[in-house]
Design a protein around this motif. Structure first.
Motif, mmCIF file in Angstrom:
data_model
loop_
_atom_site.group_PDB
_atom_site.id
_atom_site.type_symbol
_atom_site.label_atom_id
_atom_site.label_comp_id
_atom_site.label_asym_id
_atom_site.label_seq_id
_atom_site.Cartn_x
_atom_site.Cartn_y
_atom_site.Cartn_z
ATOM 1 N N PRO A 59 25.477 32.692 40.410
ATOM 2 C CA PRO A 59 25.326 32.906 38.967
ATOM 3 C C PRO A 59 24.310 33.991 38.603
ATOM 4 O O PRO A 59 24.488 34.700 37.606
ATOM 5 N N GLU A 60 23.241 34.148 39.395
ATOM 6 C CA GLU A 60 22.263 35.207 39.115
ATOM 7 C C GLU A 60 22.892 36.587 39.311
ATOM 8 O O GLU A 60 22.569 37.539 38.591
ATOM 9 N N PHE A 61 23.790 36.679 40.273
ATOM 10 C CA PHE A 61 24.503 37.929 40.544
ATOM 11 C C PHE A 61 25.411 38.271 39.361
ATOM 12 O O PHE A 61 25.416 39.395 38.858
ATOM 13 N N VAL A 91 33.246 25.602 37.060
ATOM 14 C CA VAL A 91 32.317 26.515 36.379
ATOM 15 C C VAL A 91 30.984 25.844 36.070
ATOM 16 O O VAL A 91 29.950 26.520 35.963
ATOM 17 N N ALA A 92 30.999 24.514 35.955
ATOM 18 C CA ALA A 92 29.742 23.795 35.725
ATOM 19 C C ALA A 92 28.911 23.738 37.007
ATOM 20 O O ALA A 92 27.718 24.069 37.007
ATOM 21 N N LYS A 93 29.539 23.345 38.110
ATOM 22 C CA LYS A 93 28.795 23.153 39.357
ATOM 23 C C LYS A 93 28.329 24.476 39.959
ATOM 24 O O LYS A 93 27.263 24.548 40.582
ATOM 25 N N LYS A 97 29.287 28.643 34.116
ATOM 26 C CA LYS A 97 29.420 28.316 32.689
ATOM 27 C C LYS A 97 28.101 28.525 31.951
ATOM 28 O O LYS A 97 28.078 29.061 30.835
ATOM 29 N N LYS A 98 27.017 28.116 32.572
ATOM 30 C CA LYS A 98 25.702 28.271 31.942
ATOM 31 C C LYS A 98 25.414 29.739 31.652
ATOM 32 O O LYS A 98 24.931 30.098 30.573
ATOM 33 N N VAL A 99 25.727 30.608 32.611
ATOM 34 C CA VAL A 99 25.508 32.046 32.440
ATOM 35 C C VAL A 99 26.363 32.588 31.300
ATOM 36 O O VAL A 99 25.878 33.326 30.433
ATOM 37 N N LYS A 104 27.063 34.458 25.807
ATOM 38 C CA LYS A 104 28.172 34.415 24.841
ATOM 39 C C LYS A 104 29.360 35.252 25.328
ATOM 40 O O LYS A 104 29.931 36.076 24.601
ATOM 41 N N VAL A 105 29.702 35.004 26.578
ATOM 42 C CA VAL A 105 30.806 35.710 27.236
ATOM 43 C C VAL A 105 32.003 34.768 27.362
ATOM 44 O O VAL A 105 31.843 33.588 27.688
#
Length: 375
Positions: A59-61, A91-93, A97-99, A104-105
């Motif tokens: 997710p950081e990437f 997408v949650a795990k 999704k958080k990203v 707002k993507v």
């Protein structure tokens, strides 16, 4: 001109990743081409795995890439098609999704998105189906995870674009092309239908051994970027995996120029990678030889009952319907098994291992001896 830029990156800190990729894209003059566009980011969202398991794009990437391209007034869409796991769970795990929520993507499940099809008349197949979104965007950015693969040796630039095929359809194509060399041709056909405009590889921490889910978490410390995904795969196979021959090579392009930022070709070649034992056999012999000796020199998936949690994902994904449930346990009927390893790839508990015949084990030992003697 297919230039490849390789940078060193040791950790998942989005600002560091942002700066590294920004430098790479400035060298390629990418930002001049991508302003006020509709951009699809295609990460690897194979299944519901945590970032620490190194199965999916970190997710950081993804966050760093979103930041970079939003700054150019682009409309960003993130999309993929997990195999069979519920999209919301994936997408949650994975943290994706958080990203997307923070930035707002728009996040799209390509398994439920409308599809388009194109002609492909090989292996008894008449057409291939892909998500229509690939034709609706202006620019496609491929964000694969650097991993080994039990069937194709490597999953990266070309293989990641197979995610534009809807969920269960992906396993169906294994049924049409059970031989790995044939299946690679389907992978390339899907990739070629609408090649990505840019590929940025999350090679910071990936996987070696029996990937793409059951292997070893491996720190590569790399970010690889090119406008041609085939040059990325070429470099990885030749310089990182050390393979002089592979079924994949006929689809790949040698980079016209390689630019190293903070690393070197020698440093990359020094990285020790454990290759999947299954695909080594396929890699060394032509298809006709493999078909003749496979009854004796075989490898196949095996469910380890003490690790199995009876989730049933292997049963659902099997294109041959060769996995049966007896009581509370699942078993593989090897009479119909095509060794596509969809079951192993989908298992979230690493409960499906690779079983090898005695002659195959001897082949692996002889290969190690030969490699040692030719050093």
């Amino acid at each position: 001109m297919s230039r490849l830029i390789i940078s060193k990156c040791e950790e998942y800190q989005w600002k560091k990743i942002y700066d590294i990729i920004s430098d790479q894209l400035n060298v390629l003059n990418i930002f001049d081409k991508v302003k006020n566009k509709k951009v699809l980011l295609k990460p690897n969202l194979l299944g519901a795995h945590t970032p620490q398991q190194a199965v999916t794009t970190h997710p950081e990437f993804l966050y760093a890439v979103i930041k970079l391209f939003k700054e150019k007034n682009n409309e960003i869409i993130v999309g993929d098609s997990p195999s069979i796991t519920n999209f919301d769970e994936v997408v949650a795990k994975t943290g994706i999704k958080k990203v997307c929520d923070e930035e707002k993507v728009r996040l799209v499940n390509l398994s439920t998105y409308p599809v388009t099809e194109f002609k492909f008349t090989k292996f008894g197949c008449k057409k291939l189906i892909v998500s229509r979104i690939i034709t609706e965007v202006d620019f496609v950015i491929n964000l694969p995870k650097l991993k080994t693969h039990s069937l194709t040796i490597l999953t990266c630039g070309i293989k990641n674009m197979y995610g534009i095929v809807p969920a269960m359809t992906k396993s169906l194509y294994h049924k049409y092309a059970p031989h790995p060399q044939d299946f690679i041709e389907i992978l390339y056909a899907v990739y070629s239908y609408r090649p990505p405009d840019l590929t940025i590889v999350d090679g910071i921490i990936g996987m070696d051994g029996e990937g793409p889910t059951g292997g070893n978490v491996k720190k590569f410390g790399l970010i690889l970027t090119s406008e041609d995904a085939t040059t990325v795969d070429y470099f990885i196979l030749k310089n990182l995996f050390g393979l002089s021959t592979s079924s994949l090579y006929r689809y790949l392009n040698k980079p016209s120029e390689i630019i190293f930022l903070g690393t070197s070709e020698e440093e990359i070649k020094s990285i020790k990678v454990i290759l999947p034992q299954t695909s080594l056999f396929i890699n060394y012999f032509p298809k006709i030889v493999v078909d003749v000796i496979k009854p004796l020199v075989w490898f196949r998936p095996k469910i380890v009952q003490k690790l199995c949690k009876q989730c049933g994902k292997c049963y659902q994904i099997c294109p041959q319907k060769t996995i049966k449930k007896v009581g509370n346990r699942y078993f593989i009927n090897y009479d119909n098994c095509i060794t596509c390893f969809c079951c192993s790839e989908t298992c979230p508990y690493k409960a499906i291992k690779i079983e090898k015949s005695l002659l195959y084990k001897i082949f692996l030992i002889l290969r190690k001896v030969l490699k040692f003697l030719t050093k």
